[in-house]
Design an enzyme around this catalytic site. Sequence first.
Site, PDB file in Angstrom:
ATOM      1  N   SER A 108     -53.663  16.900  68.682  1.00 28.06           N
ATOM      2  CA  SER A 108     -53.504  15.484  68.601  1.00 28.06           C
ATOM      3  C   SER A 108     -54.785  14.786  68.629  1.00 28.06           C
ATOM      4  O   SER A 108     -55.715  15.147  69.104  1.00 28.06           O
ATOM      5  CB  SER A 108     -52.534  15.374  69.723  1.00 28.06           C
ATOM      6  OG  SER A 108     -52.502  13.899  69.939  1.00 28.06           O
ATOM      7  N   SER A 109     -54.509  13.688  68.019  1.00 31.75           N
ATOM      8  CA  SER A 109     -55.854  12.625  68.159  1.00 31.75           C
ATOM      9  C   SER A 109     -56.079  12.241  69.625  1.00 31.75           C
ATOM     10  O   SER A 109     -57.317  11.503  69.745  1.00 31.75           O
ATOM     11  CB  SER A 109     -55.478  11.692  67.195  1.00 31.75           C
ATOM     12  OG  SER A 109     -54.252  10.787  67.690  1.00 31.75           O
ATOM     13  N   CYS A 110     -55.066  12.707  70.156  1.00 28.66           N
ATOM     14  CA  CYS A 110     -55.383  11.969  71.810  1.00 28.66           C
ATOM     15  C   CYS A 110     -56.467  12.659  72.572  1.00 28.66           C
ATOM     16  O   CYS A 110     -56.883  12.696  73.509  1.00 28.66           O
ATOM     17  CB  CYS A 110     -54.128  12.142  72.581  1.00 28.66           C
ATOM     18  SG  CYS A 110     -53.527  13.507  73.026  1.00 28.66           S
ATOM     19  N   TYR A 137     -51.559  15.439  78.781  1.00 28.74           N
ATOM     20  CA  TYR A 137     -51.210  15.903  77.283  1.00 28.74           C
ATOM     21  C   TYR A 137     -52.317  16.227  76.677  1.00 28.74           C
ATOM     22  O   TYR A 137     -52.786  17.332  75.919  1.00 28.74           O
ATOM     23  CB  TYR A 137     -50.275  15.003  76.512  1.00 28.74           C
ATOM     24  CG  TYR A 137     -49.837  15.533  75.246  1.00 28.74           C
ATOM     25  CD1 TYR A 137     -48.953  16.466  74.653  1.00 28.74           C
ATOM     26  CD2 TYR A 137     -50.628  14.885  73.939  1.00 28.74           C
ATOM     27  CE1 TYR A 137     -48.742  17.024  73.704  1.00 28.74           C
ATOM     28  CE2 TYR A 137     -50.211  15.327  72.758  1.00 28.74           C
ATOM     29  CZ  TYR A 137     -49.173  16.338  72.783  1.00 28.74           C
ATOM     30  OH  TYR A 137     -48.882  16.753  71.305  1.00 28.74           O
ATOM     31  N   LYS A 141     -53.920  19.869  74.971  1.00 30.81           N
ATOM     32  CA  LYS A 141     -54.420  20.049  73.655  1.00 30.81           C
ATOM     33  C   LYS A 141     -55.868  20.483  73.678  1.00 30.81           C
ATOM     34  O   LYS A 141     -56.224  21.256  72.629  1.00 30.81           O
ATOM     35  CB  LYS A 141     -54.046  18.703  72.778  1.00 30.81           C
ATOM     36  CG  LYS A 141     -52.742  18.451  72.602  1.00 30.81           C
ATOM     37  CD  LYS A 141     -51.955  19.719  72.044  1.00 30.81           C
ATOM     38  CE  LYS A 141     -50.694  19.657  71.511  1.00 30.81           C
ATOM     39  NZ  LYS A 141     -49.700  20.558  70.626  1.00 30.81           N
ATOM     40  N   HIS A 184     -42.318   7.951  70.283  1.00 31.61           N
ATOM     41  CA  HIS A 184     -43.505   7.511  69.798  1.00 31.61           C
ATOM     42  C   HIS A 184     -43.285   6.203  68.981  1.00 31.61           C
ATOM     43  O   HIS A 184     -41.987   5.632  69.083  1.00 31.61           O
ATOM     44  CB  HIS A 184     -44.231   8.487  68.881  1.00 31.61           C
ATOM     45  CG  HIS A 184     -44.864   9.543  69.203  1.00 31.61           C
ATOM     46  ND1 HIS A 184     -44.355  11.016  69.245  1.00 31.61           N
ATOM     47  CD2 HIS A 184     -45.881   9.777  70.079  1.00 31.61           C
ATOM     48  CE1 HIS A 184     -45.221  11.933  69.897  1.00 31.61           C
ATOM     49  NE2 HIS A 184     -45.965  11.077  70.549  1.00 31.61           N
TER      50      HIS A 184
END
Length: 323
Positions: A108-110, A137, A141, A184
């Site tokens: 994920s981009s997070c 989260y 990841k 989301h």
Amino acid sequence: MENQPRIFVAGHQGMVGSAIVRTLIHNGQRNLITRSRSQLNLTDQAAVRDFFASEKPDQVYLAAAKVGGIHANNTYPAEFIYNNLMIETNVIHEAWTAGVKKLLFLGSSCIYPKLAPQPMSENALLTGTLEPTNEPYAIAKIAGIKLCESYNRQYSESHGTDYRSVMPTNLYGPGDNYHPENSHVIPALIRRIHEAKINNSPSVTIWGSGTPRREFLYVDDMATASVHVMNLEHATFAAHTQPMQSHINVGYGEDITIRELAETISNTVEFKGEIKFDTSKPDGAPRKLMESTRLNALGWKARVTLENGLSLAYNDFLNSYTS
């Protein structure tokens, strides 16, 4: 089928996993292995070990994850870090134990710092503080990326291990979660604006200021990128990555403000009311745009425009919606 690799798509009923299955079938792949959550609990190490021992897949797409928006991440932080760490650890380790040579982990981009320079390049990883609302989260990841890299570093020469990671920007499309609280931003807005339309509401109020910028990628584009990266020759992949920075961003290439997104969805839904913003609610990161030049150089670019993708997503919502 006898000459095709046996491919396990973990999380095949989710938005990303189902898109990967669609892409693989479209590409002529028929030797697929899938398990629902009720058939295989990926947080159960013994169950995952038994699955790999009996099914013996050749490739794994690890698209299974516990996911959600700001509200869900804030409300269930323990579940987000525990479940995702367990899924990744079990699948990656038991895949290696069973002799799986090729695995693709979806992140994920997070994973990037809250204030990472924009657009966010792969080398921004671990250079700053994460966005607090989804830190658990993100930590999980990041651990998935490092699991893949660590198994490659230790076992690539002795076992032929080739585990790769792709980091998508914000995804949307068929199979999304339209829950009113735990979804989301795009599915949440589609549902809320649609309900405002059918209820003849004069306005819709959205969390935050509307000024943060976000990038959105249609999920089938993400699936084609995943298959593309999985199938790259090892030498080609290695030439564009580093052993301890091997993840690859997957983005659309442009971002828009949340206000612009809400207005675009309003047009798609044909809602005529006003869009309002509740500035007492959190915005999240001010901007999240992925630097995808590494993947572009490897021969992949997004194809589905936001307008076309939102139209497809709205149709999917209408097919699944119950008031």
